[in-house]
Design an enzyme around this catalytic site. Sequence first.
Site, PDB file in Angstrom:
ATOM      1  N   GLY A   1       0.832  -1.202   0.000  1.00 53.00           N
ATOM      2  CA  GLY A   1       0.000   0.000   0.000  1.00 53.00           C
ATOM      3  C   GLY A   1       0.867   1.253   0.000  1.00 53.00           C
ATOM      4  O   GLY A   1       1.562   1.523   0.988  1.00 53.00           O
ATOM      5  N   ALA A   2       0.852   1.989  -1.119  1.00 52.61           N
ATOM      6  CA  ALA A   2       1.631   3.239  -1.193  1.00 52.61           C
ATOM      7  C   ALA A   2       0.725   4.432  -0.924  1.00 52.61           C
ATOM      8  O   ALA A   2       0.721   5.408  -1.671  1.00 52.61           O
ATOM      9  CB  ALA A   2       2.307   3.364  -2.553  1.00 52.61           C
TER      10      ALA A   2
ATOM     11  N   VAL B   1      -0.891   7.132   2.296  1.00 54.31           N
ATOM     12  CA  VAL B   1      -0.264   8.078   3.222  1.00 54.31           C
ATOM     13  C   VAL B   1       0.615   7.357   4.246  1.00 54.31           C
ATOM     14  O   VAL B   1       1.795   7.689   4.432  1.00 54.31           O
ATOM     15  CB  VAL B   1      -1.357   8.896   3.953  1.00 54.31           C
ATOM     16  CG1 VAL B   1      -0.742   9.843   4.943  1.00 54.31           C
ATOM     17  CG2 VAL B   1      -2.224   9.635   2.956  1.00 54.31           C
TER      18      VAL B   1
ATOM     19  N   HIS C   1       9.855  38.578   2.634  1.00 58.61           N
ATOM     20  CA  HIS C   1      10.950  38.085   1.795  1.00 58.61           C
ATOM     21  C   HIS C   1      12.209  37.962   2.642  1.00 58.61           C
ATOM     22  O   HIS C   1      12.493  38.870   3.420  1.00 58.61           O
ATOM     23  CB  HIS C   1      11.208  39.041   0.636  1.00 58.61           C
ATOM     24  CG  HIS C   1      12.401  38.643  -0.182  1.00 58.61           C
ATOM     25  ND1 HIS C   1      12.361  37.587  -1.075  1.00 58.61           N
ATOM     26  CD2 HIS C   1      13.681  39.126  -0.209  1.00 58.61           C
ATOM     27  CE1 HIS C   1      13.553  37.455  -1.638  1.00 58.61           C
ATOM     28  NE2 HIS C   1      14.379  38.368  -1.126  1.00 58.61           N
TER      29      HIS C   1
HETATM   30  P1  AMP Z   1      -4.368   4.398   2.365  1.00 59.69           P
HETATM   31  O1  AMP Z   1      -5.824   4.032   2.496  1.00 59.69           O
HETATM   32  O2  AMP Z   1      -4.095   5.811   1.912  1.00 59.69           O
HETATM   33  O3  AMP Z   1      -3.564   4.042   3.579  1.00 59.69           O
HETATM   34  O4  AMP Z   1      -3.807   3.471   1.169  1.00 59.69           O
HETATM   35  C1  AMP Z   1      -3.843   2.059   1.189  1.00 59.69           C
HETATM   36  C2  AMP Z   1      -3.410   1.564  -0.180  1.00 59.69           C
HETATM   37  O5  AMP Z   1      -3.221   0.135  -0.149  1.00 59.69           O
HETATM   38  C3  AMP Z   1      -4.433   1.824  -1.285  1.00 59.69           C
HETATM   39  O6  AMP Z   1      -3.851   2.638  -2.257  1.00 59.69           O
HETATM   40  C4  AMP Z   1      -4.758   0.435  -1.843  1.00 59.69           C
HETATM   41  O7  AMP Z   1      -4.911   0.442  -3.245  1.00 59.69           O
HETATM   42  C5  AMP Z   1      -3.541  -0.399  -1.444  1.00 59.69           C
HETATM   43  N1  AMP Z   1      -3.795  -1.855  -1.383  1.00 59.69           N
HETATM   44  C6  AMP Z   1      -4.872  -2.489  -0.851  1.00 59.69           C
HETATM   45  N2  AMP Z   1      -4.775  -3.861  -0.989  1.00 59.69           N
HETATM   46  C7  AMP Z   1      -3.587  -4.098  -1.619  1.00 59.69           C
HETATM   47  C8  AMP Z   1      -2.878  -5.298  -2.049  1.00 59.69           C
HETATM   48  N3  AMP Z   1      -3.378  -6.539  -1.856  1.00 59.69           N
HETATM   49  N4  AMP Z   1      -1.670  -5.156  -2.667  1.00 59.69           N
HETATM   50  C9  AMP Z   1      -1.147  -3.920  -2.865  1.00 59.69           C
HETATM   51  N5  AMP Z   1      -1.762  -2.762  -2.492  1.00 59.69           N
HETATM   52  C10 AMP Z   1      -2.960  -2.829  -1.872  1.00 59.69           C
END
Ligand code: AMP
Length: 478
Positions: A188-189, A191, A451
Amino acid sequence: MSNIYDVVVIGSGPAGYVCAIRAAQLGQKVAIIELWADDKQKPVFGGTCLNVGCIPSKALLDSSHKFVEAKDHFAVHGINVEVPGIDVAAMMARKTQIVGQLTQGVAGLLKHNGVEVIQGRGMLHANRKVEVTALDGSTQQLEAHNVVLAAGSEPINIPPAPVDNDLIVDSTGALEFSEVPARLGVIGAGVIGLELGSVWGRLGSEVVLLEALDSFLPAMDQQIAKESQKIFKKQKLDIRLGARVTGTEVKDGKVEVTYAQGDETLTEVFDKLIVSVGRRPRTNDLFASDSGVTTDERGFVYVNDYCATEAPGVWAIGDIVRGPMLAHKGSEEGVMVAERIVGKPNQLNYDCVPSIIYTDPEVAAVGKTEQELKSEGVEYKSGTFPFAAIGRALASGNTDGMVKILADKKTDRILGAHCVGPSAADLVQQMVIAMEFGSSAEDIQLMVFGHPTLSEAVHEAALAVDGHAIHMANRKKR
Ligand code: AMP
Ligand code: FAD
């Protein structure tokens, strides 16, 4: 016999404790229920944010940032230091001390404001009756004119990567590593993945982020997201998009991750794996079926614009309701609810809630993105300005990134502000204030900015909206 309160708040995170304090300031008889206990069975206040979220993650981000500064960025200033070392235990002790100071601070504030603290698990029943189950299993009944649900959220687990709190951890475990993993995988990329990946990457981990979606930070303005992606790449964060994790296997003290990318099935071996695929509302066992409270299919408590649930006198705030899962959003909902309880017509402006990713540089935003304006058919003007042309950014050696301002084409009203760059969070906050006052881009153009400051990038971006930024060659002319 049950105790009767004006307001009972369930949960002492940033939504709940702020609500309790504001209600007490307004003369209400308030109790707050919290189930989180430390190893001495004392209640722990502050919820996710103070204990395992915003604060500890920022403590580690700041420590790891200083490490990188000393290691990579001092020499250019003519400062010679020996190759710095990293004492993870000392870094963690500092983080723990900060968390302790803040959570005790909340305890002090609750006491100072006369909020009664009740330790245990709260559960709402019909007619605003609340049953509290203490740690020893004993129960007591409370009754209130108003009940505020603020139970927060918890990390989502996915079946292909079950958290074992050893090699596979969630965000809480990732704040507790005792050493720097040589290879770190992050699922998950978003935050949290970016922030925690940055912490350990700065300290020396080789970090690979596996993101199922094909686009990077899809909710952010895509021009800013693309710029951020480039910067993170330079920092050697290996972000793989369209990479859906399908399985994990723990063997020989390492974790092997299988993921699908396009038509390929690929594997990577890591020393630790962080699962940061989002959070879900903690609404199990929070209210009985006769309470009148309802949720949507994902478990978020259904509320109106003022955080009132469908049950009279029952409110819900913070991560358990719709909207971004952000501490400041929950806190302001807490204030709104406390004030509405006493008849003050407070209304939160959900269009002006800033969101921030505390990477280096920070990524911050408020209001509409360009892609949202396009899809809504709004005619808009856009101005961007790069930090590379800002004297102060050059002086401090932080020239990556830009400020972007979006304004309505006809009315000139600012509709959104986005930034990746040094102090992005604070720069975007200036635009939150401007937007709250209904500012036009011209209002910002006509203001005097000190500035040399980073804020000049905001000024120049506002000028660029109409094609007359001073310190760059404008595409549009007026
Ligand atoms: P956030 O909700 O901002 O913390 O982001 C969580 C991220 O995890 C989202 O962008 C999802 O698309 C990603 N995600 C969820 N399940 C998977 C998975 N099985 N493999 C890779 N990424 C995932
Ligand atoms: P919580 O903080 O989750 O608090 C809920 C509280 O309710 C908990 O103390 C829980 O024990 C208690 N509780 C639950 N059920 C019951 C019950 N039945 N009875 C009694 N008590 C109960 N947000 C930001 O704005 N900025 C950031 O920089 C940021 N960084 C983050 C970093 C990480 C690693 C994580 C995980 C989150 C981060 N967040 C950040 C999100 C932020 O922490 C949450 O949005 C915020 O904590 C939500 O507040 P809340 O009060 O709704 O819930």
